[in-house]
Design a protein around this motif. Structure first.
Motif, PDB file in Angstrom:
ATOM      1  N   HIS A 110      19.626  31.603 -24.698  1.00 25.41           N
ATOM      2  CA  HIS A 110      20.192  30.844 -23.581  1.00 25.41           C
ATOM      3  C   HIS A 110      20.649  31.805 -22.487  1.00 25.41           C
ATOM      4  O   HIS A 110      21.333  32.804 -22.772  1.00 25.41           O
ATOM      5  N   PHE A 111      20.272  31.490 -21.250  1.00 24.24           N
ATOM      6  CA  PHE A 111      20.612  32.317 -20.099  1.00 24.24           C
ATOM      7  C   PHE A 111      21.178  31.441 -18.985  1.00 24.24           C
ATOM      8  O   PHE A 111      20.735  30.309 -18.776  1.00 24.24           O
ATOM      9  N   LEU A 112      22.151  31.990 -18.274  1.00 24.41           N
ATOM     10  CA  LEU A 112      22.761  31.315 -17.130  1.00 24.41           C
ATOM     11  C   LEU A 112      22.277  31.973 -15.841  1.00 24.41           C
ATOM     12  O   LEU A 112      22.331  33.193 -15.713  1.00 24.41           O
ATOM     13  N   ILE A 113      21.818  31.139 -14.903  1.00 23.06           N
ATOM     14  CA  ILE A 113      21.456  31.616 -13.562  1.00 23.06           C
ATOM     15  C   ILE A 113      22.402  30.966 -12.569  1.00 23.06           C
ATOM     16  O   ILE A 113      22.620  29.744 -12.607  1.00 23.06           O
ATOM     17  N   GLU A 114      22.948  31.773 -11.660  1.00 28.42           N
ATOM     18  CA  GLU A 114      23.851  31.260 -10.633  1.00 28.42           C
ATOM     19  C   GLU A 114      23.741  32.139  -9.394  1.00 28.42           C
ATOM     20  O   GLU A 114      23.187  33.244  -9.448  1.00 28.42           O
ATOM     21  N   PRO A 115      24.253  31.682  -8.245  1.00 22.80           N
ATOM     22  CA  PRO A 115      24.162  32.492  -7.030  1.00 22.80           C
ATOM     23  C   PRO A 115      24.971  33.786  -7.138  1.00 22.80           C
ATOM     24  O   PRO A 115      26.036  33.818  -7.758  1.00 22.80           O
ATOM     25  N   PHE A 116      24.442  34.840  -6.539  1.00 21.72           N
ATOM     26  CA  PHE A 116      25.185  36.093  -6.415  1.00 21.72           C
ATOM     27  C   PHE A 116      26.205  35.936  -5.297  1.00 21.72           C
ATOM     28  O   PHE A 116      25.898  35.419  -4.213  1.00 21.72           O
ATOM     29  N   VAL A 117      27.438  36.374  -5.542  1.00 20.30           N
ATOM     30  CA  VAL A 117      28.521  36.218  -4.576  1.00 20.30           C
ATOM     31  C   VAL A 117      29.052  37.596  -4.163  1.00 20.30           C
ATOM     32  O   VAL A 117      29.746  38.249  -4.949  1.00 20.30           O
ATOM     33  N   PRO A 118      28.723  38.056  -2.962  1.00 21.40           N
ATOM     34  CA  PRO A 118      29.331  39.309  -2.473  1.00 21.40           C
ATOM     35  C   PRO A 118      30.849  39.116  -2.353  1.00 21.40           C
ATOM     36  O   PRO A 118      31.312  38.072  -1.897  1.00 21.40           O
ATOM     37  N   HIS A 119      31.611  40.106  -2.779  1.00 19.15           N
ATOM     38  CA  HIS A 119      33.058  39.941  -2.758  1.00 19.15           C
ATOM     39  C   HIS A 119      33.728  41.305  -2.797  1.00 19.15           C
ATOM     40  O   HIS A 119      33.081  42.322  -3.057  1.00 19.15           O
ATOM     41  N   GLU A 120      35.036  41.302  -2.541  1.00 17.98           N
ATOM     42  CA  GLU A 120      35.810  42.541  -2.570  1.00 17.98           C
ATOM     43  C   GLU A 120      36.857  42.506  -3.682  1.00 17.98           C
ATOM     44  O   GLU A 120      36.830  43.324  -4.586  1.00 17.98           O
ATOM     45  N   ASP A 121      37.767  41.550  -3.608  1.00 17.86           N
ATOM     46  CA  ASP A 121      38.865  41.512  -4.572  1.00 17.86           C
ATOM     47  C   ASP A 121      38.436  40.843  -5.867  1.00 17.86           C
ATOM     48  O   ASP A 121      37.725  39.831  -5.863  1.00 17.86           O
ATOM     49  N   GLU A 122      38.859  41.419  -6.975  1.00 18.13           N
ATOM     50  CA  GLU A 122      38.599  40.830  -8.286  1.00 18.13           C
ATOM     51  C   GLU A 122      39.925  40.685  -9.036  1.00 18.13           C
ATOM     52  O   GLU A 122      40.663  41.670  -9.181  1.00 18.13           O
ATOM     53  N   TYR A 123      40.206  39.473  -9.478  1.00 14.79           N
ATOM     54  CA  TYR A 123      41.432  39.181 -10.197  1.00 14.79           C
ATOM     55  C   TYR A 123      41.123  38.832 -11.650  1.00 14.79           C
ATOM     56  O   TYR A 123      39.993  38.492 -12.007  1.00 14.79           O
ATOM     57  N   TYR A 124      42.174  38.884 -12.461  1.00 14.19           N
ATOM     58  CA  TYR A 124      42.100  38.402 -13.841  1.00 14.19           C
ATOM     59  C   TYR A 124      43.017  37.201 -13.961  1.00 14.19           C
ATOM     60  O   TYR A 124      44.170  37.221 -13.509  1.00 14.19           O
ATOM     61  N   LEU A 125      42.525  36.130 -14.572  1.00 11.49           N
ATOM     62  CA  LEU A 125      43.330  34.928 -14.766  1.00 11.49           C
ATOM     63  C   LEU A 125      42.962  34.305 -16.106  1.00 11.49           C
ATOM     64  O   LEU A 125      41.777  34.142 -16.416  1.00 11.49           O
ATOM     65  N   ALA A 126      43.976  33.973 -16.899  1.00 15.71           N
ATOM     66  CA  ALA A 126      43.718  33.345 -18.199  1.00 15.71           C
ATOM     67  C   ALA A 126      44.811  32.333 -18.511  1.00 15.71           C
ATOM     68  O   ALA A 126      45.976  32.510 -18.128  1.00 15.71           O
ATOM     69  N   PHE A 127      44.412  31.276 -19.204  1.00 24.19           N
ATOM     70  CA  PHE A 127      45.334  30.262 -19.694  1.00 24.19           C
ATOM     71  C   PHE A 127      45.168  30.204 -21.209  1.00 24.19           C
ATOM     72  O   PHE A 127      44.054  30.035 -21.706  1.00 24.19           O
ATOM     73  N   THR A 128      46.268  30.340 -21.929  1.00 21.57           N
ATOM     74  CA  THR A 128      46.199  30.302 -23.385  1.00 21.57           C
ATOM     75  C   THR A 128      47.222  29.312 -23.926  1.00 21.57           C
ATOM     76  O   THR A 128      48.261  29.070 -23.295  1.00 21.57           O
ATOM     77  N   ALA A 129      46.930  28.750 -25.097  1.00 18.99           N
ATOM     78  CA  ALA A 129      47.797  27.749 -25.710  1.00 18.99           C
ATOM     79  C   ALA A 129      48.590  28.355 -26.847  1.00 18.99           C
ATOM     80  O   ALA A 129      48.039  29.068 -27.686  1.00 18.99           O
ATOM     81  N   GLY A 130      49.892  28.067 -26.893  1.00 18.98           N
ATOM     82  CA  GLY A 130      50.749  28.483 -27.988  1.00 18.98           C
ATOM     83  C   GLY A 130      51.392  27.270 -28.637  1.00 18.98           C
ATOM     84  O   GLY A 130      51.199  26.142 -28.201  1.00 18.98           O
ATOM     85  N   HIS A 131      52.161  27.507 -29.684  1.00 17.09           N
ATOM     86  CA  HIS A 131      52.798  26.400 -30.398  1.00 17.09           C
ATOM     87  C   HIS A 131      53.847  25.703 -29.537  1.00 17.09           C
ATOM     88  O   HIS A 131      54.009  24.478 -29.601  1.00 17.09           O
ATOM     89  N   GLU A 132      54.563  26.463 -28.721  1.00 13.55           N
ATOM     90  CA  GLU A 132      55.658  25.889 -27.955  1.00 13.55           C
ATOM     91  C   GLU A 132      55.428  25.928 -26.464  1.00 13.55           C
ATOM     92  O   GLU A 132      56.135  25.247 -25.708  1.00 13.55           O
ATOM     93  N   ALA A 133      54.453  26.713 -26.010  1.00 15.67           N
ATOM     94  CA  ALA A 133      54.233  26.822 -24.568  1.00 15.67           C
ATOM     95  C   ALA A 133      52.808  27.291 -24.274  1.00 15.67           C
ATOM     96  O   ALA A 133      52.179  27.958 -25.101  1.00 15.67           O
ATOM     97  N   ASP A 134      52.327  26.905 -23.106  1.00 16.11           N
ATOM     98  CA  ASP A 134      51.105  27.491 -22.570  1.00 16.11           C
ATOM     99  C   ASP A 134      51.489  28.768 -21.829  1.00 16.11           C
ATOM    100  O   ASP A 134      52.613  28.886 -21.317  1.00 16.11           O
ATOM    101  N   ALA A 135      50.580  29.713 -21.764  1.00 16.91           N
ATOM    102  CA  ALA A 135      50.833  30.954 -21.036  1.00 16.91           C
ATOM    103  C   ALA A 135      49.758  31.144 -19.968  1.00 16.91           C
ATOM    104  O   ALA A 135      48.571  30.923 -20.228  1.00 16.91           O
ATOM    105  N   ILE A 136      50.199  31.532 -18.791  1.00 18.90           N
ATOM    106  CA  ILE A 136      49.296  31.856 -17.688  1.00 18.90           C
ATOM    107  C   ILE A 136      49.398  33.354 -17.446  1.00 18.90           C
ATOM    108  O   ILE A 136      50.488  33.887 -17.216  1.00 18.90           O
TER     109      ILE A 136
END
Length: 426
Positions: A110-136
Motif C-alpha cells: 500500500h502506497f500513499l500519493i499526495e501533493p508535495f507542499v513547499p514549506h519552511e516551518d515544521e512543527y510537532y503535534l501529538a494528542f494522546t489518551a491517558g486514564h485521567e486526562a488527554d495530553a497535547i
C-alpha cells in the motif's frame, strides 16, 4: 479502550472531512489523496484525479511503520510518471525496514500519493489518551526524532470530560511565532480528536502553507470500541495488521466475511494452543472480556480476540463460530486440562440474540465430538432482544451434546462467567 492503528490515508481523509465540516475560515486541509494497492490501475488514476499530473507529488508506503525517510522509502517532489515507476519497482516486494524496535521484514502493498507542499516551518503535534486526562504535545522542532529534542516539547493536559481552555493555550503556546494560528489549529484538531474518538494522533511534522493546515506525516489510532457510535463519521475503515504481520487463513477468512456485510466480524488469533476462547458479541465487550482474562492471570492462555456484532445473520454467525471452534479443537491440551468457551456479551440494542445463537448452536453440534475430545466447558452470558429464547435454546442444545454448560442472562455481571470458568482452571 482498544487502540487500533489506521492508515495515514484514512487518518488524513477523516481529518480533511472533519476540518471541512467545522467550517473554519482560517484553516483547510487538502483532500487530494490517493491510496494505491496491488489492485490499483496506476495508469487510470489521472482520469479520476487530474491533479496527479498537475502538481509535484510525494509518495510513501502506508503500512503502519515509521522512519520511512531513513529507510529510503520517501519519494518527494516528483512527477506522476516518476511516482508510477517508483511504486512499480517496490509493489509486492519483500522489504526490510529498520525502526526503533529493530528490523522488520514484510511485503510492500500500500502506497500513499499526495501533493508535495513547499514549506519552511515544521512543527510537532501529538494528542494522546491517558486514564485521567488527554495530553497535547507541541514542539517547534518537528521533522526530527522527537525524542532527541523532547526538552522542546510543551505538554498541555485536558482532564477526561473537561475542556481545553484558552488560558492553558496562552500560557504554553501564546508567545511562540505564529502563536495565534498555532493555538487555533491545536484547538480545532483537539476538538476533532475527541469527536472522532481518536486514541492517538501524531503529526511529525505538521506545517502551515498558504493558510492551509498541512500534516506532512501522520500516525493515528482509533478507539475501535466506538465503531458503532462513529460509523457515519468513519465510513468504511480498515484496521490493518502491522507491517511484517501476516493474517492466518482463519483471520483472512473472517476478514473476507466482514467485508461482505454491514455487521462486524473480527478475529485475531493470539495463541492457538491457548485454553481460553472468548466468542464475544460487541467491540467494547470483547475488550472487557480480554482484560478480565488477563487480570485473572490467564494472559498466556488467551487464545483469540475478536467480536461478532451489528446483528449478523444466522449464517454469518455460524461461519464465525465454526471457524473459532475449528481452531479451538484441533488438538487437546497436552496436559489434559479443560478448555473454556466463553460466549459473552453485553445487553444488545438490536442484535437478535436468538438468531445469532442459532448459528452458534449449529456450529456446536457440528463439532460435538471434537468438543468432547478437547474437554471443552461452555459458559454463556447474554442479554438483548429475544435473549431468553436464545439462552434456553443454547442451554438445551449444549446439554444434549453432553458437555458442561453454564448459562446466564443480564441479571449476572457481564464478565462473571470469566471468573467462574477460570477460578479453578490453573
Amino acid at each position: 479502550m482498544a487502540q487500533k492503528g489506521i492508515r495515514e490515508y484514512d487518518a488524513k481523509r477523516l481529518l480533511a472531512r472533519a476540518v471541512s465540516e467545522k467550517g473554519s475560515d482560517r484553516f483547510q486541509m487538502d483532500e487530494r489523496l490517493v491510496l494505491v494497492t496491488p489492485e490499483t490501475d496506476l495508469g487510470a488514476l489521472p482520469a479520476s484525479h487530474p491533479w496527479l499530473q498537475e502538481t509535484r507529488l510525494v509518495c510513501k508506503p502506508d503500512q503502519l511503520f515509521g522512519k520511512r525517510g531513513k529507510n529510503n522509502l520517501l519519494f518527494v517532489d516528483k512527477s506522476f510518471d516518476e511516482v508510477t515507476a517508483w511504486i512499480g519497482e517496490r509493489m509486492n516486494k519483500e522489504t526490510t525496514i529498520e525502526g526503533a524496535a529493530g528490523k522488520t521484514t514484510g511485503v510492500l502493498t500500500h502506497f500513499l500519493i499526495e501533493p508535495f507542499v513547499p514549506h519552511e516551518d515544521e512543527y510537532y503535534l501529538a494528542f494522546t489518551a491517558g486514564h485521567e486526562a488527554d495530553a497535547i504535545h507541541f514542539s517547534t522542532q518537528g521533522g526530527v526524532d522527537i525524542e532527541s529534542v523532547w526538552d522542546s516539547v510543551v505538554t498541555i493536559e485536558v482532564p477526561i470530560l473537561g475542556e481545553l481552555s484558552r488560558d492553558q493555550l496562552d500560557q504554553q503556546l501564546g508567545k511562540l511565532p505564529n502563536g495565534e494560528q498555532i493555538m487555533e489549529f491545536v484547538t480545532a484538531l483537539y476538538d476533532i480528536y475527541v469527536d472522532y474518538h481518536f486514541a492517538y494522533l501524531e503529526f511529525n511534522p505538521i506545517t502551515l502553507a498558504d493558510g492551509k493546515l498541512v500534516p506532512l506525516d501522520c500516525v493515528a489510532k482509533l478507539d475501535d470500541t466506538a465503531a458503532f457510535q462513529c460509523a457515519e463519521k468513519w465510513g468504511k475503515i480498515e484496521f490493518p495488521k502491522a507491517f511484517g504481520s501476516t493474517a492466518t487463513p482463519e483471520e483472512a477468512y473472517i476478514a473476507g466475511l466482514d467485508e461482505k456485510t454491514g455487521a462486524s466480524l473480527k478475529l485475531t488469533v493470539l495463541n492457538p494452543d491457548g485454553r481460553v476462547w472468548p466468542m464475544v458479541a460487541g467491540g467494547g465487550a470483547s475488550v472487557i472480556y480480554a482484560d478480565t482474562v488477563v487480570d485473572l492471570g490467564f494472559a498466556e492462555e488467551l487464545a483469540c480476540y475478536g467480536e461478532y456484532s451489528g446483528n449478523p445473520s444466522t449464517e454469518l454467525t455460524n461461519e464465525y463460530a465454526k471457524t473459532l471452534l475449528d481452531l479451538m479443537t484441533r488438538k487437546p491440551d497436552p496436559q489434559g486440562r479443560d478448555k473454556y468457551l466463553l460466549i459473552g456479551g453485553g445487553i444488545a440494542n438490536f442484535t437478535d440474540v436468538a438468531k445469532t445463537f442459532t448459528g452458534i448452536i449449529q456450529a456446536l453440534k457440528a463439532y460435538k465430538d471434537k468438543l468432547h475430545e478437547n474437554k471443552v466447558k461452555v459458559y454463556v452470558r447474554r442479554g438483548g432482544p429475544n435473549y431468553k429464547e436464545g439462552l434456553e435454546n443454547i442451554h438445551r442444545a449444549v446439554e444434549e451434546i453432553g458437555i458442561p454448560v453454564e448459562v446466564f442472562g443480564p441479571e449476572t455481571h457481564m464478565t462473571r462467567i470469566v471468573s467462574m470458568a477460570l477460578k479453578g482452571g490453573n
